[in-house]
Each structure stands twice: as structure tokens, then as C-alpha cells.
Design a protein around this motif. Structure first.
Motif, PDB file in Angstrom:
ATOM      1  N   LEU A 136      56.427  60.433  58.649  1.00  9.18           N
ATOM      2  CA  LEU A 136      55.673  61.396  59.468  1.00  9.18           C
ATOM      3  C   LEU A 136      54.317  60.830  59.885  1.00  9.18           C
ATOM      4  O   LEU A 136      53.855  61.058  61.007  1.00  9.18           O
ATOM      5  CB  LEU A 136      55.475  62.698  58.692  1.00  9.18           C
ATOM      6  N   SER A 175      52.583  60.445  63.838  1.00  2.00           N
ATOM      7  CA  SER A 175      51.539  61.454  64.054  1.00  2.00           C
ATOM      8  C   SER A 175      50.806  61.181  65.366  1.00  2.00           C
ATOM      9  O   SER A 175      50.383  60.055  65.624  1.00  2.00           O
ATOM     10  CB  SER A 175      50.542  61.449  62.894  1.00  2.00           C
ATOM     11  N   ASN A 176      50.651  62.238  66.171  1.00  2.00           N
ATOM     12  CA  ASN A 176      49.935  62.095  67.441  1.00  2.00           C
ATOM     13  C   ASN A 176      48.719  63.010  67.542  1.00  2.00           C
ATOM     14  O   ASN A 176      48.112  63.144  68.597  1.00  2.00           O
ATOM     15  CB  ASN A 176      50.878  62.345  68.623  1.00  2.00           C
ATOM     16  N   ASN A 177      48.364  63.667  66.427  1.00  2.00           N
ATOM     17  CA  ASN A 177      47.134  64.453  66.361  1.00  2.00           C
ATOM     18  C   ASN A 177      46.684  64.527  64.911  1.00  2.00           C
ATOM     19  O   ASN A 177      47.457  64.218  63.994  1.00  2.00           O
ATOM     20  CB  ASN A 177      47.314  65.856  66.972  1.00  2.00           C
ATOM     21  N   TYR A 192      46.088  66.998  62.949  1.00  2.00           N
ATOM     22  CA  TYR A 192      46.736  68.002  62.098  1.00  2.00           C
ATOM     23  C   TYR A 192      48.063  67.477  61.547  1.00  2.00           C
ATOM     24  O   TYR A 192      48.392  67.688  60.373  1.00  2.00           O
ATOM     25  CB  TYR A 192      46.946  69.301  62.884  1.00  2.00           C
ATOM     26  N   MET A 193      48.812  66.787  62.390  1.00  2.00           N
ATOM     27  CA  MET A 193      50.071  66.218  61.930  1.00  2.00           C
ATOM     28  C   MET A 193      49.811  65.092  60.931  1.00  2.00           C
ATOM     29  O   MET A 193      50.547  64.941  59.943  1.00  2.00           O
ATOM     30  CB  MET A 193      50.867  65.686  63.123  1.00  2.00           C
ATOM     31  N   LEU A 207      48.940  66.649  57.611  1.00  2.00           N
ATOM     32  CA  LEU A 207      50.170  67.148  56.984  1.00  2.00           C
ATOM     33  C   LEU A 207      50.959  66.003  56.357  1.00  2.00           C
ATOM     34  O   LEU A 207      51.446  66.110  55.215  1.00  2.00           O
ATOM     35  CB  LEU A 207      51.036  67.859  58.020  1.00  2.00           C
ATOM     36  N   ALA A 208      51.069  64.897  57.086  1.00  2.00           N
ATOM     37  CA  ALA A 208      51.767  63.725  56.549  1.00  2.00           C
ATOM     38  C   ALA A 208      51.065  63.210  55.304  1.00  2.00           C
ATOM     39  O   ALA A 208      51.720  62.808  54.332  1.00  2.00           O
ATOM     40  CB  ALA A 208      51.831  62.626  57.618  1.00  2.00           C
ATOM     41  N   GLN A 214      49.320  53.272  63.502  1.00  2.00           N
ATOM     42  CA  GLN A 214      50.601  53.887  63.124  1.00  2.00           C
ATOM     43  C   GLN A 214      51.550  52.872  62.497  1.00  2.00           C
ATOM     44  O   GLN A 214      52.382  53.221  61.655  1.00  2.00           O
ATOM     45  CB  GLN A 214      51.274  54.520  64.352  1.00  2.00           C
TER      46      GLN A 214
END
Length: 518
Positions: free
Chosen positions: A99, A103-105, A107-108, A111-112, A171
Motif C-alpha cells: 500500500l 500511495s498517492n496522497n 492520508y493513504m 494508513l499504509a 515509492q
């Protein structure tokens, strides 16, 4: 049967070394992934257009998750077995890594990082296995080598992380971990045996020595009680709420006091509410744990006269170490005159000596502690750490001086960590060893969560704007001065803890001698 065949109480068996190598690899891979991301913090701040305070949650979310899951995973390993829990946790960690790579923001990504943080809960389980596998007199060696894997992963991550980030983007750091983690999962599945009742009975029958057999019978008693244990869900929720409320308060304080934000009465009211919420959540956690039949974190272990100062030293270790992790990449990559104007590779190179020295000193510390005891290494380590941070406070305008100071700090932290963990392992009753190790790891993680927030609070509060059409703000020289001064002051907390620790340990030893004489 000869000792050479069955192993003696003071001899480290081949199986113990194999187990240590496998478990150490799990730590290596997680720290490899963690430190590969550190040089990219500046890039993530720019790409997602977030504040320095918000960026601290890249580290903090990971550590909060680990702090909450650590005691839960320890309890589950007592119920369902250590191998099974390590395998399950590792699968969750791999999912979190995947994840993170997509991730592209922010918040993600956070979370990851929360999902990845669950992987930290493998650490106390591994410490428990090491305690079972290594003789009491050699535990420090196992702890030292195991701890060195933190640094080994960091060295590898720092050495190649900057290059990967520069050429392929941050990434890509996540994607490089996935195949290695999958291979390691298969190795654990095939190589580590189940810690079950029949195996312990077999060991007892094979081993004729009374002392060694006694330890195995204790293990058998622990396994027999597994099915009777329960998870303290209320304690887990209140612990997560307490840690999150405290760190959210620090983060909001930083945002309110930043130079590009004019505080309003509403901001002050929210801040006061968060402070009250933090205090109430701490008190609630204490009440919940006191009432719990099987508390997540038994308070009597937290307040133990020997374990308490040892755990405070580990808390200081976590805070100061992660203040370095959060601060140095931003200082190096900020543009001149706010920093050194470097890139991810330059940031990695400045921190690499810190990791290399930790890699050398951590296993060496284990052998030192096993030979001369716990206190001298802790004393020397605390002195070196304090001197290193004081020197960093006075001399951090040159990359070479920063690297030299980090070497001193690294040597001090490695000595302190191994000595403090060894005290925890030696002075905890066997039946509480898993819980006690979990508490120590949680406190390290809490310190590791607090450290980045403290650093970014100063960065967010004290900034200097650039000149030109696009006005941007960067942490000022004052912010770095305050960060390194604060780390120096926090390091001094170890000294009264050492005095108490030595005094109380000697008293406990005298008391045991008197009891045996009577």
C-alpha cells in the motif's frame, strides 16, 4: 548423555544461533524499509504539500500502531504460539508495504504506515524466543546481536535508499522490500519450529540437568495456561487513544505556534481541550488496567522498582534516537542558507556513520555486558550520548561535524540500549517475561513516536521565509538549536535513573542472599 550432545546451561547451541539469524533478519528487513524512507521525507513534504508537523506522522503513525499492537501480539503469541503470530504479522506487514508503494496522497501513506507498524509487534515475540533459546548468562549476547540487526537494516537502507529515491522515486523504496519479505516469510515457515507442549516435554525428557530442566518446565507451565488467557480489548483501545491524544496535542500545538499561523481564541480552546483529553485518557487507561482481570499492561510491572528506571532509560533512547531520524534529513535537504542544499543521497551519507557505528557497537555491547555487567556500559553509554548531543547543539553547521557527533551518539545509544534491555530480561520473573519485554518495547516505541513530534514542533514553530516571488518557509537555525539542546536535556534524565537502578539492584541481590542464608 554428554553435555556436547545435549548442550549445557552455559553453552549457546547451534539451533539458538540459527534462530537468532532468522529472527534478526525480520528486524533487518523492517529497519531496511524504515530507514530507506527517511531521506525521502523532504521529497514527500514537497510532493504532498504538507507541513513539517504533518510529516512527523509518517514516522509517528507507524510507531503508534506498533506501540498498541506490541502487547496485543505478545498476548496472542502466548495463546496461539509464537511462530503462528510471527507469520501472520509478517503477512500484514507485507500488505502495508504494498500500500505504501501505491500511495498517492498523505492520508493513504499514513494508513499504509499504520499497517506497516503492526510489523513492529514481532520484536517482543522475538525477544521472548531469544530468552528461551539462550542461557541466562549469555542473554546479553543474544540481545546485542539481535539489536545490531536494527542498525544493519538501517545501514543497508541508508546506503542504497538515497540512490533509489533519486533515480526511481520514494515509492520504489517500498517495492524493493516486497520480494525479500516474501522469501523471509517462507524461511520462517520452514525453519522455525512450533513452540508447543509436546516439544517442551521432549526437551525435558532429553535433558537430565536439574537447572536446565527447571527452565523447560516453566515454559511448559506457560504453554499450559495459554488457552485460559484473554485479550484486554478495553486496555488496547484506551492505550491507542492515550498515545494518539498526546501526539495529536503536540502536533496541534506546533501548528498553532507556527510563524505562518496567527493563533485565534478558537485555536487556544481546541488546544486546551486536547490537553484535557490527553490527561483524561491517561487516567482512564490506568483505571481500565487496574480493573482488568488480565490487563494488557500490568501496572505492577510498570512501577517495579528495578524495571521502572530501566524502562525510562529505554524511553529516553527512543525519544533521542528518533529526534535524529526526523531532523537530519530535513536539515541536509533544506536549501542554503536554511540547510545544506543536499539531496536524498547526501542525506543518507551524513547519517550512514551513525548506522555503521550502531551496527558495530550493538553486538559488541552484548559481549561487553555479558563480561562486566549492565551498569558500566549504561553509564558510559549515557555519558557518550549526552556529550554527543551537546556537541551537536554547538557544532551542526558542517556536515562532517554532524557525522562525527552522530558517531558518538550512536556508540552511546547502543551501549545503553543493550544494558537496559538485559536488565529487563534478567530481573523479570519468567512467567511475566513476555509482558515485561512488551512493555519495554512499547516504551521505546512511545519514545520513538514522541521524538519526531518534538523535532517537528520546533521546526514548525521557528521558521525563516525565503526571499523571492515564491515565498516558502524553512526551519530556522534556532529550531535546530532547540532540537539538539532538548535532546541533550532529555539524555540527562538517564543519570538519576542509573543511580536508582544500581542502588535498587544491589539491594535486591543482598535481599536474595539473605533469604537464601535463612
Amino acid at each position: 548423555m554428554r553435555d556436547s550432545e545435549i548442550g549445557s546451561p552455559d553453552r549457546i547451541n547451534k539451533s539458538a544461533w540459527t534462530m537468532l539469524a532468522i529472527l534478526g533478519s525480520t528486524i533487518l528487513i523492517t529497519m531496511y524499509g524504515e530507514t530507506m524512507l527517511l531521506p525521502a521525507i523532504g521529497d514527500i513534504i514537497e510532493e504532498f504539500d504538507i507541513s513539517y508537523s504533518t510529516s512527523s506522522w509518517i514516522l509517528t503513525a507507524y510507531l503508534i500502531s506498533g506501540a498498541v499492537m506490541t502487547p496485543i501480539a505478545g498476548k496472542l503469541s502466548d495463546i496461539y504460539g509464537r511462530k503462528k503470530m510471527v507469520l501472520i504479522i509478517f503477512i500484514i506487514y507485507i500488505i502495508g508495504i504494498a500500500l505504501g508503494g501505491i500511495s498517492n496522497n498523505i492520508y493513504m501513506l499514513i494508513l499504509a504506515r499504520v499497517i506497516q507498524g503492526i510489523g513492529i509487534s514481532m520484536f517482543p515475540i522475538a525477544f521472548g524466543i531469544i530468552r528461551d533459546q539462550f542461557p541466562v548468562s549469555k542473554i546479553a549476547i543474544g540481545v546485542g546481536i539481535f539489536s545490531s540487526m536494527f542498525a544493519a537494516g538501517s545501514v543497508v537502507g541508508m546506503a542504497i535508499g538515497g540512490t533509489i529515491i533519486k533515480n526511481f522515486g520514494w515509492q520504489a523504496t517500498f517495492f524493493t522490500i516486497i520480494p525479500i519479505a516474501i522469501i523471509l516469510w517462507v524461511v520462517i515457515q520452514k525453519s522455525i519450529g512450533n513452540d508447543n507442549r509436546s516439544q517442551v516435554i521432549k526437551e525435558i525428557n532429553l535433558e537430565g540437568k536439574e537447572e536446565y530442566s527447571s527452565n523447560l518446565k516453566k515454559k511448559l507451565g506457560t504453554i499450559s495456561r495459554r488457552r485460559k488467557q484473554h485479550i484486554d480489548i478495553k486496555g488496547a483501545i484506551s492505550l491507542a487513544f492515550t498515545i494518539s491524544a498526546f501526539l495529536l496535542t503536540l502536533t496541534y500545538f506546533a501548528n498553532v505556534n507556527s510563524e505562518d499561523h496567527e493563533a485565534t481564541s478558537t485555536d487556544l480552546m481546541i488546544l486546551m481541550a486536547l490537553i484535557v483529553l490527553t490527561i483524561v485518557s491517561i487516567l482512564t487507561f490506568v483505571v481500565v488496567e487496574k480493573r482488568a482481570k488480565e490487563p494488557l499492561i500490568p501496572l505492577r510491572l510498570i512501577t517495579d522498582k528495578i524495571l521502572l528506571p530501566s524502562n525510562i532509560i529505554l524511553l529516553v533512547f527512543g525519544i533521542t534516537m528518533f529526534m535524529v531520524y526526523q531532523t537530519i534529513p530535513i536539515l541536509v535537504t533544506s536549501p542554503i542558507p536554511f540547510g545544506f542544499g543536499g539531496d536524498a543521497i547526501q542525506s543518507a551519507m551524513v547519517q550512514l556513520p551513525f548506522m555503521v557505528v550502531f551496527l558495530i557497537f550493538a553486538p559488541s555491547s552484548g559481549f561487553i555486558v555479558s563480561k562486566i555487567g549492565n551498569f558500566k556500559p549504561i553509564i558510559v553509554g549515557s555519558i557518550l550520548t549526552t556529550i554527543g548531543f551537546a556537541s551537536l547543539f554547538m557544532f551542526h553547521l558542517d556536515e562532517l561535524m554532524i557525522a562525527i557527533n552522530l558517531v558518538v551518539i550512536s556508540a552511546g545509544l547502543s551501549l545503553t540500549q543493550v544494558g537496559a534491555f538485559n536488565i529487563t530480561l534478567q530481573h523479570t520473573p519468567y512467567q511475566f517475561s513476555g509482558i515485561s519485554i512488551g512493555i519495554s518495547v512499547v516504551l521505546v516505541l512511545m519514545g520513538s513516536s514522541i521524538g519526531p513530534v518534538i523535532a517537528t514542533t520546533f521546526m514548525q514553530t521557528f521558521q525563516d521565509p525565503t526571499s523571492g516571488a515564491n515565498i516558502e518557509s524553512y526551519p530556522s537555525t534556532l529550531s535546530y538549536n532547540l532540537i539538539f539542546l532538548t535532546a541533550t536535556i532529555i539524555s540527562l534524565v538517564s543519570f538519576p535513573c542509573m543511580i536508582l537502578l544500581r542502588k535498587r539492584t544491589l539491594k535486591a541481590i543482598v535481599s536474595k542472599v539473605d533469604d537464601s542464608d535463612n
